[in-house]
Structure formats: structure tokens, C-alpha cells
Design a protein around this motif. Structure first.
Motif, short mmCIF file in Angstrom:
data_model
loop_
_atom_site.label_atom_id
_atom_site.label_comp_id
_atom_site.label_asym_id
_atom_site.label_seq_id
_atom_site.Cartn_x
_atom_site.Cartn_y
_atom_site.Cartn_z
N SER A 167 0.88 14.59 58.53
CA SER A 167 0.42 13.47 59.36
C SER A 167 0.70 13.79 60.81
O SER A 167 1.75 14.36 61.13
CB SER A 167 1.17 12.19 58.99
N HIS A 178 -13.45 1.69 63.14
CA HIS A 178 -14.53 2.02 62.20
C HIS A 178 -15.75 2.54 62.98
O HIS A 178 -16.33 3.57 62.63
CB HIS A 178 -14.88 0.78 61.38
N GLU A 204 -11.77 1.48 54.01
CA GLU A 204 -10.66 1.79 53.09
C GLU A 204 -9.82 2.97 53.58
O GLU A 204 -8.73 3.20 53.08
CB GLU A 204 -11.15 2.01 51.64
N GLN A 205 -10.33 3.70 54.58
CA GLN A 205 -9.53 4.80 55.14
C GLN A 205 -8.80 4.38 56.42
O GLN A 205 -8.27 5.24 57.13
CB GLN A 205 -10.43 6.00 55.44
N ILE A 206 -8.81 3.10 56.74
CA ILE A 206 -8.08 2.64 57.93
C ILE A 206 -7.04 1.61 57.50
O ILE A 206 -7.38 0.59 56.89
CB ILE A 206 -9.02 2.02 58.99
N GLU A 207 -5.81 1.90 57.82
CA GLU A 207 -4.69 1.05 57.41
C GLU A 207 -4.01 0.51 58.67
O GLU A 207 -4.06 1.14 59.73
CB GLU A 207 -3.73 1.95 56.63
N LEU A 229 -15.13 6.05 60.32
CA LEU A 229 -14.34 6.03 59.08
C LEU A 229 -14.63 4.76 58.30
O LEU A 229 -14.72 3.67 58.88
CB LEU A 229 -12.83 6.07 59.40
N ARG A 256 -5.52 15.64 54.59
CA ARG A 256 -5.61 15.86 53.14
C ARG A 256 -4.54 16.82 52.63
O ARG A 256 -4.27 16.88 51.43
CB ARG A 256 -7.01 16.37 52.76
N ARG A 267 -3.26 10.67 58.73
CA ARG A 267 -2.83 11.45 57.58
C ARG A 267 -3.95 12.42 57.23
O ARG A 267 -5.12 12.01 57.17
CB ARG A 267 -2.59 10.55 56.36
N ASP A 318 -7.40 12.13 55.58
CA ASP A 318 -7.10 11.22 54.47
C ASP A 318 -7.25 9.78 54.94
O ASP A 318 -8.00 8.99 54.37
CB ASP A 318 -5.67 11.49 53.97
N SER A 319 -6.56 9.43 56.02
CA SER A 319 -6.64 8.06 56.52
C SER A 319 -6.09 7.96 57.93
O SER A 319 -5.31 8.81 58.38
CB SER A 319 -5.85 7.11 55.60
#
Ligand SMILES: NC(=O)c1ccc[n+]([C@@H]2O[C@H](COP(=O)([O-])OP(=O)(O)OC[C@H]3O[C@@H](n4cnc5c(N)ncnc54)[C@H](OP(=O)(O)O)[C@@H]3O)[C@@H](O)[C@H]2O)c1
Length: 353
Positions: free
Chosen positions: A224, A193, A201-204, A198, A220, A218, A136-137
Motif C-alpha cells: 500500500s 469515482h 466497491e474499490q473506494i473505501e 474506479l 494487488r 492498496r 486493489d482499492s
């Protein structure tokens, strides 16, 4: 035996790597290099400054630990990737600047690229063996540095000495300033990245002030995975050098009887704009990440020299990014040119002494 070439041997990562190599009989230090300080006697082959790829050609290493600071580490990164020699990468600036060129070199060389940055080593371990569609991320953690919680006004007059006192990590001066401005997390976002493929938008990024959680993925299904441990760079250094063995280290495991604070908070990107600028540079692509890195290197050096206020670091980077064309680099010459142009623009924007 694994033959290790250590570049940046006199630095914070380099000295800890020497310690790790000394405790592992299966690791042999065959070459060591620095920028200006002596490295005599550290390894059979040594070099101070100059073209580090010449040393690597002679040393024939199995692993290159690139712990040089800044864009100066680029030729060694590309050499290892192109030659299919395992690259243990601390020098994040080279991957950020070279981006796709580095990935193309890895594709051709076919060797391993193992991150030494603690967050990326952690993420690598959480992601290992997973398919992209399961993810997910990725969440990168940041301590927030010495100025976490301050307002812009409170940052106007901070000195290099204050910025150099990091709350959780003992590191070289450039990365310590980058941690105080959050440019380091910006560089790490770009690094993640390129390392893991990735999208941005999938890296926070989240703040985790005690630096116990190094990264978190995280999936899907709602689960996590986090990588946690005391902040000690010898762990990711040892992981990369002994991969895939996960050899023992002298670092103590987590002790819950001492208590453990795991607090998370969003980063303040208004007060610390370099994180958002890095994200934008990554999304814009081309040589924008290279320009981000180059302008940041110039601005950090000026801040450490007392020629630029703390808040001027982000301003210099923002202005430089507004002036470069960001055209993609077709080859190394293009990349070196993009780096040089960004440096010149950044230097022009510095206050006149
Ligand atoms: N320190 C950490 O905990 C940490 C954590 C994660 C990632 N990193 C990354 O690891 C890299 C090194 O960081 P550091 O904190 O170890 O930096 P540092 O303490 O400043 O050490 C930098 C090293 O690079 C060498 N060097 C500089 N310019 C060079 C050149 N042109 N050619 C060859 N060697 C050169 C220096 O040699 P001299 O001593 O001779 O100048 C020194 O050995 C950086 O990219 C940083 O972002 C560091």
C-alpha cells in the motif's frame, strides 16, 4: 510563466492560492473572481459574480483554479475541460454533479484535470503511472469532524457554531458543515469515482482523526502507498498549480521527533448517514449524484440559517433522493434541470418557519 485564473479568490482556498502564487515567480495571476466580495487589484482582470466563463474567455489562462463553492462552479469547470485548459479543481461539487458530462468534456478538450482536494491530490500522486489492473482499492481518509464518536441523540441539538469548529482543517463554512455530517466524504467518494475511474466497491473510507494520512492506495501485490503530511491546503494547491514540478512551499515537512499518531477506525454510517447516501447515489448513477449535491447544498444553507436541525440535513437529502427520478443528463440543460428539481424538492421538505 503559467497564467493562472483564480475563481473563488476571496474564500479559504482562494486566499491560500493567492499566497502560493505570490511565492512562485513562474506563476502569474491573470484573473480573479468572487461571488460578491470585492477582488479589485488582485489581478489585471477581475469579476464579481455573473458568468465566470466570460472572464475565462478574456483571460486566456493556462490553469484555472476553480475554488468556487457549490454548483455555481459548474460552468467554469466545464469551460476549462472543454477548452483543454488545465483545471485545478477544488470545487468538487461541479464534478460530482456533472459526472459523465464533465468527463466527456475532458475527453474532447484533452487537458489536465488536477484535483486540489487534499485526499484526491494525495490519491492522484499514489496512483500516478499505475494501470487500473494493478490497483486493489483506494482508501480516502476522513478526520470524522467535530462530532466524531457522538450518538444521534447527542447530535439533536448541536448548533451551527459547534459544527463550524473543525478539529484539523480551517475551511469555508459549507465544507466545514459537510465535514461534520460526513457529506464531504460522500462528495469525495463520488469525486474519486469520476476522477480516477474506479468503481465504488474499490473506494473505501476510513477515519484518521489527525488528518496526517490524506489517502492510501492498496495494490494487488499486497503493498500500500500512503500520502502523509501535516494538514495544510497550500500543499495540494501548490502541487496542482506547479504540476509536474512539485515546487517548494513554506510548509514544514513531517517531524517525527514531535511524535505522530496514526490511528484508523471505520466511519459510523448509522449516525452519519450522508456517506452511505452518497455511495448509494453514486451506485444508482444518472443524476442521483447531482440531486445528492443539490439537496445537501439547500439543507446546509438552511442549517446555517438556523432553519433546520443538524440531523435534518441528512433527512432532507434522503427524502429528496427518494423523490427524484435520477434520469441521466444528456446535456447541460438536463443537468441544470435535475439540479433545480432537487433543490425545489429539498426546499419543500424544509420545516416551515
Ligand atoms: N477550504 C478548504 O480547505 C477546502 C478543502 C478541499 C476542498 N475545498 C473545496 O473548495 C471549494 C471552496 O471552498 P472554500 O472553503 O474555499 O469556500 P469559501 O471559503 O466559502 O469560499 C468560496 C468562494 O467561492 C466564491 N463564490 C461563491 N459563489 C460564487 C459564485 N456564484 N460565483 C463566483 N464565486 C462564488 C466566494 O466568493 P465571495 O467571498 O464573494 O462569496 C468565495 O471566494 C469548495 O468546493 C470546497 O468543497 C475546500
Amino acid at each position: 510563466m503559467k497564467r493562472v485564473a483564480l475563481l473563488g479568490a476571496t474564500g479559504s482556498i482562494g486566499r491560500q492560492a493567492v499566497e502560493i502564487v505570490a511565492t512562485h515567480p513562474e506563476l502569474e495571476l491573470v484573473a480573479a473572481a468572487s461571488g460578491s466580495q470585492p477582488v479589485d487589484g488582485l489581478a489585471p482582470l477581475t469579476q464579481v459574480g455573473g458568468d465566470l466563463t466570460e472572464l475565462l474567455e478574456r483571460a486566456e489562462p493556462d490553469v484555472v483554479l476553480n475554488a468556487v463553492v457549490g454548483f455555481a462552479g459548474l460552468p467554469a469547470t466545464l469551460w476549462a475541460l472543454e477548452h483543454g485548459v488545465t483545471l485545478a479543481l477544488a470545487n468538487k461539487e461541479s464534478l460530482v454533479a456533472a459526472g459523465e458530462l464533465a468527463l466527456d468534456a475532458r475527453e474532447r478538450g484533452g487537458g489536465l484535470l488536477l484535483p486540489v482536494d487534499s485526499e484526491h491530490s494525495a490519491a492522484f500522486q499514489c496512483l500516478e503511472g499505475r494501470r487500473a489492473d494493478e490497483i486493489d482499492s483506494l482508501v480516502l481518509t476522513a478526520s470524522g469532524g467535530p462530532f466524531r464518536g457522538r450518538t444521534r441523540e447527542e447530535l439533536e441539538d448541536v448548533t451551527a457554531e459547534e459544527a463550524l469548529s473543525h478539529p484539523t482543517w480551517q475551511m469555508g463554512p459549507k465544507i466545514t458543515i459537510d465535514s461534520a455530517t460526513l457529506a464531504n466524504k460522500g462528495l469525495e467518494l463520488l469525486e474519486a469515482h469520476f476522477l480516477f475511474g474506479l468503481p465504488y466497491e474499490q473506494i473505501e473510507v476510513t477515519l484518521q482523526p489527525t488528518s496526517i494520512v490524506h489517502a492510501l492506495v492498496r495494490f494487488r501485490d499486497g503493498a500500500s502507498l500512503a500520502h502523509i503530511g501535516y494538514p495544510d491546503m497550500r500543499v495540494p494547491i501548490s502541487f496542482a498549480l506547479t504540476y509536474p514540478e512539485r515546487a517548494a512551499t513554506p510548509i514544514e515537512p513531517l517531524d517525527f521527533s514531535r511524535g505522530l499518531v496514526l490511528e484508523f477506525a471505520p466511519p459510523d454510517v448509522e449516525t452519519f448517514p450522508l456517506l452511505a447516501l452518497a455511495r448509494k447515489a453514486g451506485e444508482d448513477g444518472g443524476t442521483y449524484p447531482c440531486a445528492f449535491n443539490a439537496a445537501n447544498e439547500v439543507a446546509v444553507a438552511a442549517f446555517l440559517d438556523g432553519k433546520l436541525p443538524f440531523l435534518g440535513i441528512a433527512e432532507t437529502v434522503e427524502e429528496t433522493l427518494g423523490e427524484v427520478d435520477g434520469a441521466p443528463a444528456r446535456d447541460l440543460d438536463d443537468l441544470v434541470e435535475a439540479d433545480a428539481v432537487a433543490r425545489t424538492l429539498a426546499e419543500k421538505g424544509l420545516p416551515v418557519a
